[in-house]
Design a protein around this motif. Structure first.
Motif, PDB file in Angstrom:
ATOM      1  N   ALA A   1      40.199  81.120  61.590  1.00  0.00           N
ATOM      2  CA  ALA A   1      39.582  80.767  60.315  1.00  0.00           C
ATOM      3  C   ALA A   1      38.060  80.782  60.423  1.00  0.00           C
ATOM      4  O   ALA A   1      37.367  81.258  59.517  1.00  0.00           O
ATOM      5  CB  ALA A   1      40.069  79.398  59.858  1.00  0.00           C
ATOM      6  N   VAL A   2      37.526  80.261  61.525  1.00  0.00           N
ATOM      7  CA  VAL A   2      36.078  80.290  61.732  1.00  0.00           C
ATOM      8  C   VAL A   2      35.586  81.729  61.768  1.00  0.00           C
ATOM      9  O   VAL A   2      34.565  82.080  61.157  1.00  0.00           O
ATOM     10  CB  VAL A   2      35.698  79.551  63.025  1.00  0.00           C
ATOM     11  N   ALA A   3      36.320  82.597  62.479  1.00  0.00           N
ATOM     12  CA  ALA A   3      35.932  84.007  62.554  1.00  0.00           C
ATOM     13  C   ALA A   3      35.967  84.650  61.174  1.00  0.00           C
ATOM     14  O   ALA A   3      35.081  85.452  60.823  1.00  0.00           O
ATOM     15  CB  ALA A   3      36.867  84.745  63.515  1.00  0.00           C
ATOM     16  N   ALA A   4      36.972  84.299  60.371  1.00  0.00           N
ATOM     17  CA  ALA A   4      37.091  84.872  59.026  1.00  0.00           C
ATOM     18  C   ALA A   4      35.922  84.451  58.146  1.00  0.00           C
ATOM     19  O   ALA A   4      35.409  85.244  57.344  1.00  0.00           O
ATOM     20  CB  ALA A   4      38.411  84.448  58.396  1.00  0.00           C
ATOM     21  N   VAL A   5      35.504  83.193  58.290  1.00  0.00           N
ATOM     22  CA  VAL A   5      34.358  82.704  57.519  1.00  0.00           C
ATOM     23  C   VAL A   5      33.120  83.526  57.852  1.00  0.00           C
ATOM     24  O   VAL A   5      32.381  83.975  56.960  1.00  0.00           O
ATOM     25  CB  VAL A   5      34.108  81.208  57.817  1.00  0.00           C
ATOM     26  N   LYS A   6      32.876  83.729  59.127  1.00  0.00           N
ATOM     27  CA  LYS A   6      31.678  84.447  59.556  1.00  0.00           C
ATOM     28  C   LYS A   6      31.741  85.922  59.183  1.00  0.00           C
ATOM     29  O   LYS A   6      30.740  86.522  58.788  1.00  0.00           O
ATOM     30  CB  LYS A   6      31.486  84.264  61.062  1.00  0.00           C
ATOM     31  N   GLU A   7      32.938  86.518  59.266  1.00  0.00           N
ATOM     32  CA  GLU A   7      33.101  87.922  58.882  1.00  0.00           C
ATOM     33  C   GLU A   7      32.858  88.117  57.394  1.00  0.00           C
ATOM     34  O   GLU A   7      32.441  89.199  56.959  1.00  0.00           O
ATOM     35  CB  GLU A   7      34.503  88.402  59.257  1.00  0.00           C
ATOM     36  N   ALA A   8      33.114  87.070  56.597  1.00  0.00           N
ATOM     37  CA  ALA A   8      32.893  87.145  55.156  1.00  0.00           C
ATOM     38  C   ALA A   8      31.425  86.916  54.791  1.00  0.00           C
ATOM     39  O   ALA A   8      31.066  86.932  53.614  1.00  0.00           O
ATOM     40  CB  ALA A   8      33.771  86.121  54.440  1.00  0.00           C
ATOM     41  N   GLY A   9      30.590  86.698  55.805  1.00  0.00           N
ATOM     42  CA  GLY A   9      29.167  86.498  55.561  1.00  0.00           C
ATOM     43  C   GLY A   9      28.809  85.103  55.085  1.00  0.00           C
ATOM     44  O   GLY A   9      27.739  84.896  54.498  1.00  0.00           O
ATOM     45  N   LEU A  10      29.677  84.142  55.339  1.00  0.00           N
ATOM     46  CA  LEU A  10      29.451  82.769  54.916  1.00  0.00           C
ATOM     47  C   LEU A  10      28.950  81.927  56.083  1.00  0.00           C
ATOM     48  O   LEU A  10      29.274  82.196  57.239  1.00  0.00           O
ATOM     49  CB  LEU A  10      30.749  82.165  54.370  1.00  0.00           C
ATOM     50  N   SER A  11      28.183  80.897  55.779  1.00  0.00           N
ATOM     51  CA  SER A  11      27.724  79.995  56.821  1.00  0.00           C
ATOM     52  C   SER A  11      28.794  78.946  57.099  1.00  0.00           C
ATOM     53  O   SER A  11      29.577  78.583  56.220  1.00  0.00           O
ATOM     54  CB  SER A  11      26.412  79.328  56.414  1.00  0.00           C
ATOM     55  N   PHE A  12      28.817  78.453  58.344  1.00  0.00           N
ATOM     56  CA  PHE A  12      29.872  77.536  58.780  1.00  0.00           C
ATOM     57  C   PHE A  12      29.285  76.392  59.583  1.00  0.00           C
ATOM     58  O   PHE A  12      28.338  76.570  60.358  1.00  0.00           O
ATOM     59  CB  PHE A  12      30.892  78.281  59.648  1.00  0.00           C
ATOM     60  N   ALA A  13      29.855  75.198  59.387  1.00  0.00           N
ATOM     61  CA  ALA A  13      29.531  74.038  60.218  1.00  0.00           C
ATOM     62  C   ALA A  13      30.814  73.231  60.395  1.00  0.00           C
ATOM     63  O   ALA A  13      31.559  73.026  59.425  1.00  0.00           O
ATOM     64  CB  ALA A  13      28.448  73.181  59.571  1.00  0.00           C
ATOM     65  N   PRO A  14      31.112  72.780  61.608  1.00  0.00           N
ATOM     66  CA  PRO A  14      32.361  72.050  61.857  1.00  0.00           C
ATOM     67  C   PRO A  14      32.293  70.598  61.417  1.00  0.00           C
ATOM     68  O   PRO A  14      31.224  69.979  61.418  1.00  0.00           O
ATOM     69  CB  PRO A  14      32.526  72.139  63.372  1.00  0.00           C
ATOM     70  N   ALA A  15      33.424  70.060  61.047  1.00  0.00           N
ATOM     71  CA  ALA A  15      33.579  68.620  60.836  1.00  0.00           C
ATOM     72  C   ALA A  15      34.101  68.004  62.135  1.00  0.00           C
ATOM     73  O   ALA A  15      34.372  68.709  63.109  1.00  0.00           O
ATOM     74  CB  ALA A  15      34.548  68.366  59.682  1.00  0.00           C
ATOM     75  N   MET A  16      34.235  66.693  62.141  1.00  0.00           N
ATOM     76  CA  MET A  16      34.758  65.999  63.308  1.00  0.00           C
ATOM     77  C   MET A  16      36.192  66.427  63.620  1.00  0.00           C
ATOM     78  O   MET A  16      36.937  66.818  62.729  1.00  0.00           O
ATOM     79  CB  MET A  16      34.768  64.492  63.070  1.00  0.00           C
ATOM     80  N   MET A  17      36.565  66.340  64.890  1.00  0.00           N
ATOM     81  CA  MET A  17      37.951  66.571  65.277  1.00  0.00           C
ATOM     82  C   MET A  17      38.794  65.347  64.934  1.00  0.00           C
ATOM     83  O   MET A  17      38.305  64.218  64.961  1.00  0.00           O
ATOM     84  CB  MET A  17      38.057  66.838  66.768  1.00  0.00           C
ATOM     85  N   CYS A  18      40.058  65.591  64.598  1.00  0.00           N
ATOM     86  CA  CYS A  18      41.011  64.506  64.350  1.00  0.00           C
ATOM     87  C   CYS A  18      42.372  64.949  64.875  1.00  0.00           C
ATOM     88  O   CYS A  18      42.719  66.133  64.795  1.00  0.00           O
ATOM     89  CB  CYS A  18      41.096  64.181  62.859  1.00  0.00           C
ATOM     90  N   ARG A  19      43.131  64.019  65.405  1.00  0.00           N
ATOM     91  CA  ARG A  19      44.458  64.360  65.925  1.00  0.00           C
ATOM     92  C   ARG A  19      45.477  64.365  64.794  1.00  0.00           C
ATOM     93  O   ARG A  19      45.484  63.469  63.947  1.00  0.00           O
ATOM     94  CB  ARG A  19      44.892  63.363  66.995  1.00  0.00           C
ATOM     95  N   ASP A  20      46.365  65.366  64.810  1.00  0.00           N
ATOM     96  CA  ASP A  20      47.488  65.356  63.882  1.00  0.00           C
ATOM     97  C   ASP A  20      48.761  65.034  64.663  1.00  0.00           C
ATOM     98  O   ASP A  20      48.766  64.991  65.889  1.00  0.00           O
ATOM     99  CB  ASP A  20      47.611  66.672  63.108  1.00  0.00           C
ATOM    100  N   VAL A  21      49.846  64.803  63.938  1.00  0.00           N
ATOM    101  CA  VAL A  21      51.105  64.392  64.553  1.00  0.00           C
ATOM    102  C   VAL A  21      52.215  65.315  64.074  1.00  0.00           C
ATOM    103  O   VAL A  21      52.616  65.256  62.906  1.00  0.00           O
ATOM    104  CB  VAL A  21      51.448  62.927  64.208  1.00  0.00           C
ATOM    105  N   ASP A  22      52.677  66.167  64.980  1.00  0.00           N
ATOM    106  CA  ASP A  22      53.713  67.134  64.626  1.00  0.00           C
ATOM    107  C   ASP A  22      54.964  67.010  65.483  1.00  0.00           C
ATOM    108  O   ASP A  22      56.064  67.257  65.012  1.00  0.00           O
ATOM    109  CB  ASP A  22      53.176  68.567  64.752  1.00  0.00           C
TER     110      ASP A  22
END
Length: 224
Positions: free
Chosen positions: A166-187
């Motif tokens: 998803a990060v790569a897709a954002v950058k390939e689309a010419g959009l700027s990106f910044a990450p949010a904090m990490m959070c654990r999910d439960v699967d």
């Protein structure tokens, strides 16, 4: 201009939610645990102060979500053929209402805090798109100021490369990106057992539910 949070969820109905936790838990227990997740998420979103929307997978019992999120601005059924399309349509619909920034979160993140939400909105101050990673390579949060479908296209959800793709897709689309904090999910059952350890001594709805459910499951195993 106001901001919005979307909680993207299944309806906590036995046999249709958290099924990867079976057979550690029965299907009714899976639904009970998911309900606890939602209550804890609701508490965080309600105290955060942004307008909150609930985007649910259509099915029986969805009205119960009104009781869990009584303050929600609106309950929106998910629209689209795949997970990515449904998330995109949810964000697009909410942004079309005039919100400046929109953050969508999942419902498998009982440890989410206001700081996680704030990190998403902070990232959008300087970037077009933000994503909050999970430890398993996915993401629990996606935020935008304008709807962009590229983030969700050509994805294989459930793999350990979803976030990176998803990060790569954002950058390939010419959009700027910044990450949010990490959070654990439960699967998975392992995720649940690790969550139990982290929540030991805490009073959240999820902590109380896990203690009850796993005690019941252990007792049942002892009788076999």
């Amino acid at each position: 201009m106001k901001d919005a949070v979307i909680c993207f969820t299944r309806v906590p109905v036995p046999g249709h939610t958290k099924t990867r936790l079976m057979p550690l838990l029965a299907k009714e227990q899976c639904a009970e645990l998911h309900t606890a997740f939602l209550y804890d998420t609701s508490e965080v979103c309600g105290e955060f102060g942004c307008d909150t929307f609930i985007c649910f997978e259509e099915g029986a019992g969805w009205q119960a979500l009104r009781g869990i999120f009584p303050y929600a601005v609106s309950m929106l059924p998910q629209r689209g053929y795949g997970l990515g399309e449904r998330m995109y349509n949810a964000i697009r619909s909410v942004l079309a209402m005039g919100y400046g920034k929109c953050v969508l979160i999942g419902s498998d993140i009982p440890e989410i805090t206001a700081a996680h939400l704030q990190s998403g909105f902070d990232a959008l101050e300087s970037a077009d798109v933000t994503l909050g990673p999970t430890e398993d390579g996915g993401y629990y949060l996606v935020g935008m100021k304008k709807p962009n479908k590229a983030v969700f296209e050509k994805q294989e959800y459930g793999t350990d490369s979803v976030y990176d793709n998803a990060v790569a897709a954002v950058k390939e689309a010419g959009l700027s990106f910044a990450p949010a904090m990490m959070c654990r999910d439960v699967d998975t059952p392992q995720d649940l057992m690790e969550l139990k350890k982290r929540l030991c001594g805490k009073s959240s709805r999820t902590a109380q539910c896990i203690d009850c459910l796993l005690y019941t499951s252990d007792a049942a195993d002892d009788r076999i």
